[in-house]
Scaffold this motif. Structure first.
Motif, mmCIF file in Angstrom:
data_model
loop_
_atom_site.group_PDB
_atom_site.id
_atom_site.type_symbol
_atom_site.label_atom_id
_atom_site.label_comp_id
_atom_site.label_asym_id
_atom_site.label_seq_id
_atom_site.Cartn_x
_atom_site.Cartn_y
_atom_site.Cartn_z
ATOM 1 N N UNK A 1 24.562 26.870 50.186
ATOM 2 C CA UNK A 1 25.994 26.755 50.439
ATOM 3 C C UNK A 1 26.486 25.419 49.891
ATOM 4 N N UNK A 2 27.661 25.439 49.246
ATOM 5 C CA UNK A 2 28.203 24.225 48.651
ATOM 6 C C UNK A 2 29.672 24.062 49.035
ATOM 7 N N UNK B 1 33.700 23.139 48.137
ATOM 8 C CA UNK B 1 34.602 23.513 47.049
ATOM 9 C C UNK B 1 34.608 22.456 45.950
ATOM 10 N N UNK B 2 34.322 21.222 46.306
ATOM 11 C CA UNK B 2 34.298 20.152 45.312
ATOM 12 C C UNK B 2 33.194 20.336 44.274
ATOM 13 N N UNK B 3 32.173 21.147 44.596
ATOM 14 C CA UNK B 3 31.109 21.425 43.634
ATOM 15 C C UNK B 3 31.588 22.333 42.509
ATOM 16 N N UNK B 4 32.561 23.170 42.814
ATOM 17 C CA UNK B 4 33.120 24.084 41.810
ATOM 18 C C UNK B 4 34.573 24.367 42.172
ATOM 19 N N UNK B 5 35.463 23.383 42.013
ATOM 20 C CA UNK B 5 36.855 23.552 42.444
ATOM 21 C C UNK B 5 37.606 24.640 41.688
ATOM 22 N N UNK C 1 36.570 27.418 49.775
ATOM 23 C CA UNK C 1 35.164 27.817 49.703
ATOM 24 C C UNK C 1 34.847 29.004 50.609
ATOM 25 N N UNK C 2 35.848 29.471 51.372
ATOM 26 C CA UNK C 2 35.610 30.490 52.383
ATOM 27 C C UNK C 2 36.128 31.856 51.934
ATOM 28 N N UNK D 1 28.516 36.226 51.731
ATOM 29 C CA UNK D 1 28.506 34.907 52.358
ATOM 30 C C UNK D 1 29.929 34.454 52.650
ATOM 31 N N UNK D 2 30.118 33.840 53.787
ATOM 32 C CA UNK D 2 31.435 33.322 54.120
ATOM 33 C C UNK D 2 31.747 32.052 53.337
ATOM 34 N N UNK D 3 30.713 31.356 52.874
ATOM 35 C CA UNK D 3 30.916 30.097 52.152
ATOM 36 C C UNK D 3 30.417 30.212 50.719
ATOM 37 N N UNK D 4 31.074 29.506 49.837
ATOM 38 C CA UNK D 4 30.682 29.458 48.434
ATOM 39 C C UNK D 4 29.226 29.025 48.309
ATOM 40 N N UNK D 5 28.482 29.698 47.418
ATOM 41 C CA UNK D 5 27.081 29.382 47.202
ATOM 42 C C UNK D 5 26.837 29.048 45.739
ATOM 43 N N UNK D 6 25.735 28.358 45.488
ATOM 44 C CA UNK D 6 25.316 28.015 44.131
ATOM 45 C C UNK D 6 23.827 28.246 43.999
ATOM 46 N N UNK D 7 23.382 28.511 42.785
ATOM 47 C CA UNK D 7 21.956 28.650 42.511
ATOM 48 C C UNK D 7 21.656 28.062 41.142
#
Length: 271
Positions: free
Chosen positions: A63-64, A66-70, A115-116, A180-186
């Motif tokens: 989970x990340x 929003x600043x990670x991928x605005x 992010x949600x 997922x309820x929150x933005x994710x990254x991989x």
């Protein structure tokens, strides 16, 4: 309601329209050894004919904020921006880029700046849709501007071995049906060139810390801070495989292949 269809190998997809406009010249083949072929079982990462919140996205990952991928956005199949079926990237105040196979008559809105999943941020109606004639890319024009931080388009195809990240809203496991309820990254690694769901040039990646699944279609592939790809297809995640992703591959429509066409439609050029 499911938003994924599995298929063996690759299949031709319905093209909802073609715009005969200037497109960028094809890239020369990447140097080095050709990338490995993905497993025979692959799926279109989202099915626009059956949109809804039951799709899946990145398995594993983290989970990340929003600043990670605005620039990451949710593509929705209702006016309220709650029935999310695909992801995308905001590339200007009024333009979003996503996957062409996400297009359907039900695609109505985009949720930005949150992010949600399905809540917060701002919702904009989609005023117009422009499918690329050269691959699995779709441009969405928003009904009103949304100021923010936008994804920068990459001028070049990334080198094999480059570290990259994918973003989306999704499950930890194949077929769980709860996003997922929150933005994710991989984290993924660029493997070379391939083909997207529409037969266009793709950036093929090998999954590392997570794996994108159905519903993550159109989501950003980021290398060195630049948008290099739009998720098109992914390998089927084997049952019970929630941590070992090294044998799984993804194809992302190559942004560099579409730069001329993007410039004609939107006026946006690489920064």
């Amino acid at each position: 309601m499911r938003c994924r269809r599995r298929f063996q190998g690759r299949r031709a997809l319905r093209v909802t329209g073609a715009v005969a406009l200037l497109i960028a010249l094809p890239l020369a083949p990447a140097s080095g050894s050709p990338p490995p072929e993905p497993p025979a079982s692959t799926f279109q990462a989202s099915d626009p004919l059956e949109p809804g919140p039951a799709g899946t996205n990145i398995a594993g990952g983290e989970a990340v904020a929003m600043s990670d991928a605005p620039f990451a956005v949710q593509v929705a199949y209702d006016a309220e921006g709650t029935k999310v079926g695909c992801a995308g990237s905001q590339i200007s105040a009024v333009w979003v880029i996503t996957a062409k196979h996400c297009d359907s008559a039900r695609l109505q809105s985009v949720r930005l700046g949150t992010p949600y999943l399905g809540v917060g941020g701002s919702v904009r109606t989609v005023a117009a849709r422009y499918p690329s004639p050269a691959g699995d890319v779709l441009l969405l024009k928003l009904s009103a501007p949304h100021p923010g931080q936008y994804a920068s388009l990459s001028r070049t195809f990334p080198a094999p071995g480059s570290a990259a990240r994918v973003f989306g809203w999704g499950d930890q496991a194949e077929g769980s049906g709860v996003m997922s309820f929150q933005l994710k990254a991989a984290g993924v690694t660029v493997a070379g060139q391939g083909s997207d769901a529409s037969g266009g040039l793709s950036v093929r990646t090998q999954s590392r810390t997570g794996h994108p699944l159905s519903g993550d279609s159109g989501g950003p592939l980021i290398v060195a801070g630049k948008l290099v790809g739009v998720l098109s297809t992914s390998s089927i995640l084997p049952a019970g495989n929630t941590s070992g992703f090294a044998g799984l591959y993804n194809d992302h429509a190559a942004v560099s292949r579409h730069l001329g066409w993007i410039a004609v439609i939107t006026g946006i050029t690489p920064s």
